[in-house]
Scaffold this motif. Structure first.
Motif, short mmCIF file in Angstrom:
data_model
loop_
_atom_site.label_atom_id
_atom_site.label_comp_id
_atom_site.label_asym_id
_atom_site.label_seq_id
_atom_site.Cartn_x
_atom_site.Cartn_y
_atom_site.Cartn_z
N ALA A 62 0.82 -1.21 0.00
CA ALA A 62 0.00 0.00 0.00
C ALA A 62 0.86 1.26 0.00
CB ALA A 62 -0.94 0.00 1.21
N VAL A 63 1.87 1.32 0.84
CA VAL A 63 2.70 2.53 0.90
C VAL A 63 3.58 2.63 -0.34
CG1 VAL A 63 4.66 1.55 2.19
CG2 VAL A 63 4.11 3.98 2.42
N LYS A 64 3.99 1.51 -0.91
CA LYS A 64 4.73 1.56 -2.18
C LYS A 64 3.87 2.20 -3.26
CE LYS A 64 7.61 -2.55 -1.36
NZ LYS A 64 7.97 -3.88 -1.84
N ALA A 65 2.61 1.74 -3.34
CA ALA A 65 1.69 2.29 -4.34
C ALA A 65 1.44 3.77 -4.09
CB ALA A 65 0.37 1.52 -4.32
N MET A 66 1.38 4.19 -2.82
CA MET A 66 1.18 5.61 -2.50
C MET A 66 2.37 6.45 -2.98
SD MET A 66 -0.46 5.39 1.35
CE MET A 66 -0.55 7.19 1.57
#
Length: 590
Positions: free
Chosen positions: A227-231
């Motif tokens: 999720a944070v990678k995608a953000m």
């Protein structure tokens, strides 16, 4: 007698010094506890003192404001050594939290402090972001590492405003150090691997103290940093076009002061599109565009280290063995890049610009053996580009049994074959100028020697050569040097020589998921089944030795399959090995 004003100022200064000493003491105590992997020994009242001490006092009183700046309530105004100690402590906290979270058992105090920092209760994250502007490279490096670890432990609770501020600075600044700070943060997040506990790590070092108040982490989502990678990738997306243009300009008039920022930018780009990042195609589609200008930058004005990272990026886009070779219809972006590289080699003499630095070669003077890894990357890139070009042309007219379409395919392939022949001729000439290969050794053999120390490059290069041969020889081997240059049988014979005819090496490659050897062996055995006489001819006196390797490999696979120890369904390979063995037995009988 001391004047009242001076006395008051001295008292204030002494009080400030005592507060600063107390903060340093608390930080040292906090750090020692972190090294034991537990914060339960720190009283609740003292737990957050090291972080609360960074809060700037918002006061309109001039005296207090001056004292705040002198004491360094704001991280960016602290002495560098104290700043480094504080940020290193943060880094230790975040990395400990990540490791404990991965193991599913956390010190509850560690979790509490991280939660408080996640909510930005003490304003530390904003202050870490402020450090992107620092002129101290050690502080900048340490702060970027701590910020990346913070985002990884915070995951989907990371505030978008932090990422927006971080990525916007890339567009706004021309400072190489500030660009490097932001790029390094995002790169570390994107490259983070979940569950990366080393299997050889001492188990005793991971044990929490017996008196630790532990917290069991049972949510499987807590281990997922997707999720944070995608953000992070999403935050870059809206600025990507401007960012690529900025780095195109930097590379176009390259100066050494930008080296670190350029390398980190190219590595980040490569990481975003890498299959290892585990990001969705939708999230990364934009990042496959705008590559064409970079190909044109591969010239003698760009130093070898930048060449290396540009080639790494292009090779990742053309992920042939792991992705493109398995697809029926290839995406436009890698095909466009492949076409451009083929054209750059054929028409623009791309290979002549390689900064190889070989003493006896034509690419520069001096002594030494040259930059072999750089040459390997370039050779693999050309082979991938050729393979993608051939595969795309074949897939455009997939049913060659129909008359008009078959004629179209023949016409297209005739044009492609001429281009490919010229590209491979130039590649062969380039390699033989730089490497001590026999002048008569064909590409089908030197490709094994070129990559003998890089298993992943070797197998992917062999897959590319095989697929090009199969794609071009669908009507039978051509009546020119291509048949010898791309002979899959010669490549395999050279390969089994290189592994000393040891079937265990082939078995290890089959079981491992680090190369595409299964794909190669499956396609090669199909080729042998269709072209047995040609295989026998290429093997010559080495037919018995080569077939012995394949027979012993089949027996080893059989043993593992009988014990249900093979990690996947290997039956298609087994059937092809048996078919080749039956051909061989018939060959002996004759």
């Amino acid at each position: 007698m001391e004047e009242p004003a001076k006395k008051k100022q001295r008292i204030v200064n002494e009080d400030d010094d005592e507060n600063e000493d107390e903060l340093i003491t608390e930080m040292e105590r906090f750090q020692k506890c972190l090294l034991t992997q537990c914060l339960c020994g720190i009283p609740e009242s003292s737990l957050r003192k090291p972080f609360a001490g960074t809060n700037p006092t918002r006061s309109t009183n001039n005296t207090v404001a001056v004292n705040d700046r002198r004491n360094g309530s704001v991280l960016s105004e602290w002495e560098p050594d104290r700043t480094l100690e504080f940020i290193s402590c943060l880094q230790l906290l975040f990395d400990l939290a990540i490791k404990q979270n991965t193991r599913g058992l956390m010190c509850s105090r560690v979790a509490d402090v991280c939660d408080a920092l996640t909510r930005n209760e003490h304003g530390i994250i904003d202050q870490l972001l402020d450090l992107s502007c620092t002129s101290n490279k050690f502080v900048s490096f340490t702060a970027s590492r701590a910020l990346a670890s913070f985002f990884i432990i915070t995951k989907e609770n990371t505030e978008e405003s932090w990422l927006e501020r971080l990525t916007q600075s890339l567009v706004n600044t021309n400072s190489p150090s500030q660009m490097l700070f932001t790029l390094d943060v995002v790169k570390r997040v994107v490259e983070h691997k979940d569950c990366e506990i080393h299997p050889l790590e001492d188990a005793d070092n991971s044990m929490l103290p017996t008196n630790c108040n532990t917290l069991v982490v049972s949510d499987p989502e807590s281990l997922d940093s997707t999720a944070v990678k995608a953000m992070c990738v999403k935050a870059l997306e809206s600025k990507w076009t401007l960012l690529v243009a900025k780095f195109d300009a930097i590379l176009g008039s390259y100066t050494p002061q930008h080296e670190s920022a350029v390398i980190t930018f190219l590595d980040l780009w490569e990481s975003i599109i890498s299959v290892k990042a585990n990001l969705s195609v939708i999230d990364t589609k934009l990042f496959y565009s705008q590559l064409d200008n970079l190909v044109l930058l591969l010239n003698t004005n760009v130093p070898g280290i930048i060449w290396r990272h540009l080639l790494g990026l292009f090779n990742e886009v053309l992920c042939y063995g792991s992705t493109l070779a398995l697809q029926d219809v290839l995406p436009d972006e890698p095909c466009s890049l492949a076409h451009l590289i083929v054209r750059a080699v054929k028409d623009w003499r791309l290979l002549d610009g390689l900064p190889y630095r070989h003493g006896s070669g034509r690419f520069g003077g001096g002594s030494g053996e040259g930059d072999r890894p750089l040459l390997q990357k370039l050779v693999l890139l050309v082979l991938k580009s050729v393979a993608v070009t051939v595969k795309e042309t074949r897939s455009d007219t997939s049913d060659s049994s129909l008359g008009s379409e078959a004629e179209d395919l023949d016409a297209d392939m005739a044009v492609i074959e001429r281009s490919i022949r010229e590209v491979l001729r130039q590649l062969d000439q380039c390699v033989k100028c730089l490497m001590p290969f026999h002048p008569e050794m064909p590409l089908s053999q030197w490709v094994v020697q070129m990559f003998h120390d890089q298993d992943d490059f070797l197998i992917e290069g062999m897959v590319c050569s095989l697929d090009v041969a199969v794609g071009l020889f669908y009507r039978g081997p051509p009546q020119n040097e291509l048949a010898h240059m791309l002979s899959p049988s010669l490549t395999f014979v050279q390969f089994v020589r290189a592994v000393s005819h040891d079937p265990d090496v082939l078995l290890d490659l089959l079981v491992s998921n680090e190369t595409c050897f299964l794909l190669y062996l499956l396609r090669f055995l199909k080729y042998v089944r269709r072209n047995w006489p040609e295989f026998v001819s290429c093997c010559g006196r080495e037919l018995d030795d080569t077939m012995t390797v394949l027979i012993r490999l089949r027996l080893a696979i059989d043993r593992l399959v009988s014990k249900a120890l093979f990690p996947y369904n290997i039956n298609p390979v087994l059937r092809l090995l048996e078919k080749c063995e039956s051909f061989y037995e018939g060959n002996i009988d004759n």
